[in-house]
Design an enzyme around this catalytic site. Sequence first.
Site, PDB file in Angstrom:
ATOM      1  N   HIS A 104     -19.854  -3.200 -30.262  1.00  0.00           N
ATOM      2  CA  HIS A 104     -20.139  -1.767 -30.516  1.00  0.00           C
ATOM      3  C   HIS A 104     -20.977  -1.813 -31.847  1.00  0.00           C
ATOM      4  CE1 HIS A 104     -20.054   2.630 -31.650  1.00  0.00           C
ATOM      5  NE2 HIS A 104     -19.542   2.734 -30.406  1.00  0.00           N
ATOM      6  N   ASP A 108     -15.020   1.845 -23.379  1.00  0.00           N
ATOM      7  CA  ASP A 108     -15.098   1.498 -21.826  1.00  0.00           C
ATOM      8  C   ASP A 108     -14.300   0.490 -21.281  1.00  0.00           C
ATOM      9  OD1 ASP A 108     -18.384   2.341 -22.959  1.00  0.00           O
ATOM     10  OD2 ASP A 108     -17.260   3.489 -21.666  1.00  0.00           O
TER      11      ASP A 108
HETATM   12  C1  SDX Z   1     -20.712   3.078 -25.742  1.00  0.00           C
HETATM   13  O1  SDX Z   1     -22.983   4.532 -29.917  1.00  0.00           O
HETATM   14  C2  SDX Z   1     -21.836   4.910 -29.483  1.00  0.00           C
HETATM   15  O2  SDX Z   1     -20.987   5.396 -30.313  1.00  0.00           O
HETATM   16  C3  SDX Z   1     -21.743   4.530 -27.996  1.00  0.00           C
HETATM   17  C4  SDX Z   1     -20.255   4.968 -27.631  1.00  0.00           C
HETATM   18  C5  SDX Z   1     -20.182   6.641 -27.567  1.00  0.00           C
HETATM   19  O3  SDX Z   1     -18.976   6.882 -27.580  1.00  0.00           O
HETATM   20  O4  SDX Z   1     -21.238   7.396 -27.551  1.00  0.00           O
HETATM   21  O5  SDX Z   1     -19.092   4.252 -28.397  1.00  0.00           O
HETATM   22  C6  SDX Z   1     -20.092   4.585 -26.259  1.00  0.00           C
HETATM   23  O6  SDX Z   1     -21.735   3.015 -25.524  1.00  0.00           O
HETATM   24  C7  SDX Z   1     -19.772   2.008 -26.207  1.00  0.00           C
HETATM   25  C8  SDX Z   1     -20.372   0.610 -25.842  1.00  0.00           C
HETATM   26  C9  SDX Z   1     -20.780   0.301 -24.266  1.00  0.00           C
HETATM   27  N1  SDX Z   1     -21.542  -0.739 -23.997  1.00  0.00           N
HETATM   28  C10 SDX Z   1     -20.721  -2.108 -23.738  1.00  0.00           C
HETATM   29  O7  SDX Z   1     -19.574  -2.210 -23.613  1.00  0.00           O
HETATM   30  C11 SDX Z   1     -22.048  -2.974 -22.982  1.00  0.00           C
HETATM   31  C12 SDX Z   1     -21.639  -4.360 -23.935  1.00  0.00           C
HETATM   32  N2  SDX Z   1     -21.885  -4.285 -25.320  1.00  0.00           N
HETATM   33  C13 SDX Z   1     -23.146  -4.703 -25.890  1.00  0.00           C
HETATM   34  O8  SDX Z   1     -23.943  -4.315 -24.932  1.00  0.00           O
HETATM   35  C14 SDX Z   1     -23.335  -4.410 -27.321  1.00  0.00           C
HETATM   36  O9  SDX Z   1     -22.319  -4.509 -28.143  1.00  0.00           O
HETATM   37  C15 SDX Z   1     -23.699  -2.962 -27.829  1.00  0.00           C
HETATM   38  C16 SDX Z   1     -24.723  -2.421 -26.956  1.00  0.00           C
HETATM   39  C17 SDX Z   1     -22.753  -2.123 -27.614  1.00  0.00           C
HETATM   40  C18 SDX Z   1     -23.983  -2.862 -29.307  1.00  0.00           C
HETATM   41  O10 SDX Z   1     -25.151  -3.587 -29.329  1.00  0.00           O
HETATM   42  P1  SDX Z   1     -25.808  -3.966 -30.812  1.00  0.00           P
HETATM   43  O11 SDX Z   1     -25.156  -3.111 -31.853  1.00  0.00           O
HETATM   44  O12 SDX Z   1     -27.501  -3.782 -30.743  1.00  0.00           O
HETATM   45  O13 SDX Z   1     -25.680  -5.428 -31.051  1.00  0.00           O
HETATM   46  P2  SDX Z   1     -26.379  -6.555 -30.475  1.00  0.00           P
HETATM   47  O14 SDX Z   1     -26.666  -6.195 -29.538  1.00  0.00           O
HETATM   48  O15 SDX Z   1     -27.437  -6.563 -31.592  1.00  0.00           O
HETATM   49  O16 SDX Z   1     -25.194  -7.829 -30.739  1.00  0.00           O
HETATM   50  C19 SDX Z   1     -24.873  -8.296 -31.746  1.00  0.00           C
HETATM   51  C20 SDX Z   1     -24.495  -9.916 -31.455  1.00  0.00           C
HETATM   52  C21 SDX Z   1     -25.662 -10.447 -30.478  1.00  0.00           C
HETATM   53  O17 SDX Z   1     -25.427 -12.012 -30.810  1.00  0.00           O
HETATM   54  P3  SDX Z   1     -26.742 -12.551 -31.663  1.00  0.00           P
HETATM   55  O18 SDX Z   1     -28.028 -12.158 -31.162  1.00  0.00           O
HETATM   56  O19 SDX Z   1     -26.454 -12.077 -33.247  1.00  0.00           O
HETATM   57  O20 SDX Z   1     -26.409 -13.910 -31.696  1.00  0.00           O
HETATM   58  O21 SDX Z   1     -23.292  -9.708 -30.727  1.00  0.00           O
HETATM   59  C22 SDX Z   1     -23.440 -10.234 -29.378  1.00  0.00           C
HETATM   60  C23 SDX Z   1     -25.158 -10.197 -29.090  1.00  0.00           C
HETATM   61  O22 SDX Z   1     -25.414 -11.416 -28.314  1.00  0.00           O
HETATM   62  N3  SDX Z   1     -22.835  -9.365 -28.548  1.00  0.00           N
HETATM   63  C24 SDX Z   1     -22.223  -9.682 -27.420  1.00  0.00           C
HETATM   64  C25 SDX Z   1     -21.814  -8.487 -26.960  1.00  0.00           C
HETATM   65  N4  SDX Z   1     -21.981  -7.457 -27.484  1.00  0.00           N
HETATM   66  C26 SDX Z   1     -22.814  -7.979 -28.608  1.00  0.00           C
HETATM   67  N5  SDX Z   1     -22.004 -10.915 -26.839  1.00  0.00           N
HETATM   68  C27 SDX Z   1     -21.326 -10.904 -25.603  1.00  0.00           C
HETATM   69  N6  SDX Z   1     -20.572  -9.624 -25.172  1.00  0.00           N
HETATM   70  C28 SDX Z   1     -20.930  -8.550 -25.770  1.00  0.00           C
HETATM   71  N7  SDX Z   1     -20.380  -7.453 -25.053  1.00  0.00           N
END
Ligand code: SDX
Length: 429
Positions: free
Chosen positions: A305, A363
């Site tokens: 998140h 989720d």
């Molecule tokens: C919702 O914003 C809100 O409040 C949203 C929400 C709401 O109520 O409105 O809470 C609802 O959207 C919840 C989130 C649902 N999405 C997912 O579950 C999809 C999987 N999660 C990721 O795509 C990600 O965690 C996000 C999109 C939720 C957050 O992305 P960020 O903050 O941009 O983080 P990032 O992509 O920069 O990741 C940081 C690091 C990365 O590694 P590095 O590049 O730093 O080496 O963490 C890793 C990412 O690769 N990473 C994950 C991961 N999520 C982040 N690695 C593996 N699995 C994951 N799920």
Amino acid sequence: MSDAAKLVLGEKDAELGIRHGTIGPDVVDIAALYRDTGLFTYDPGFTSTASCESKITYIDGDEGVLLHRGYPIEQLAEKGDFLEICYLLLYGELPTQQERDDFIYRVTRHTMVHEQMTKFFSGFRRDAHPMAVMVGSVGALSAFYHDSTDITDPHQRMVASIRMVAKIPTLAAMAYKYHIGQPFVYPRNDLSYAENFLHMCFAVPCEPYQINPVLAKAMDRIFILHADHEQNASTSTVRLAGSSGANPFACIAAGVACLWGPAHGGANEAALNMLTEIGTKDRIPEFIARAKDKNDPFRLMGFGHRVYKNYDPRAKIMQQTCHEVLDELGLKDDPLLEVAMELEHIALNDPYFIEKKLYPNVDFYSGITLKALGFPTTMFTVLFAVARTVGWIAQWKEMIEDPQQRIGRPRQLYTGAPQRDYLSLDDRS
Ligand code: SDX
């Protein structure tokens, strides 16, 4: 923390004000930065940028805290019901008995949609994704309710807000019925919001539909958990659309479109599809390895998140609700739940996820619960949109009623071609 900051820019410095909130991080006010320095700030993912001032919801991502108008989500989910939280989000206080009765009366009597809307649905393919139908049908409300699109009129804003909260479950149920080829079921005024939604989705003309109070309570709590969440992507979309003066129905349709993405509200559908693909506990290590592999775009859906760097408080309540629903339905041995719980256990003890502070979000368990309630995965994000509509409307209303409100118009860092002259066809290589 002081009330001012200085940006040292060599030949000239910039004095910037600091503003303090009730709780949470202070903000550096950069509104005059470009005027005073000719500089923009740069933060494409808004990781360090507050886009607005708000009194509705507060998240402490490090502590895993979520407050709606100051009330913790755990208390609201345990002691409140969805329409009460709708009132709280819209008007700022928990309703008195009379305010509650009046609000429920008004919402209940706006649940029907214009009968002409049924013709609108018939233009879609039956196998269209229900979210595509929702984007279209919510936007189409603008074509039916011209008497509540003048955003400068407080009465029309109130009517539009009530209509949106009241009609979104009806449209969602119609999208589901259309998708499965069953007749639409009209709302019933003798049922609660969640009971009415389950009835419109699962009742058929051939026999009476029995409301299961445990499932209705679970549905109501799922709506509460998804109601609002600060300036997430879809809420920011609604605010930006609303800042141009677009009518509220069009703004909510924009929010529905943004929520659909798998990185946002589409994650509940993607998380269940992921758990289904994993299938059994022995395949979990393979997917954990893929999630950690920089060269593999795969991510654990329902994990991570932007704000929560601790356990999403909604995920804990969602997990409890998942167990309640599966127990009620005699599905507590659901293999998907076993895979989900083992995946969570492994991930929470894996250095990669610990170091990156990746925890289950709202989720992760919602998909298993919604599947057990009888919804197809294609309806999961639609249910998220039903719940989040009140949050979008509350945030839109707060913005419209802010006397400082202006159209949102971000700037950019331009890295394209410098000015150059037109080349005739013969001069192009
Ligand atoms: C919702 O914003 C809100 O409040 C949203 C929400 C709401 O109520 O409105 O809470 C609802 O959207 C919840 C989130 C649902 N999405 C997912 O579950 C999809 C999987 N999660 C990721 O795509 C990600 O965690 C996000 C999109 C939720 C957050 O992305 P960020 O903050 O941009 O983080 P990032 O992509 O920069 O990741 C940081 C690091 C990365 O590694 P590095 O590049 O730093 O080496 O963490 C890793 C990412 O690769 N990473 C994950 C991961 N999520 C982040 N690695 C593996 N699995 C994951 N799920």
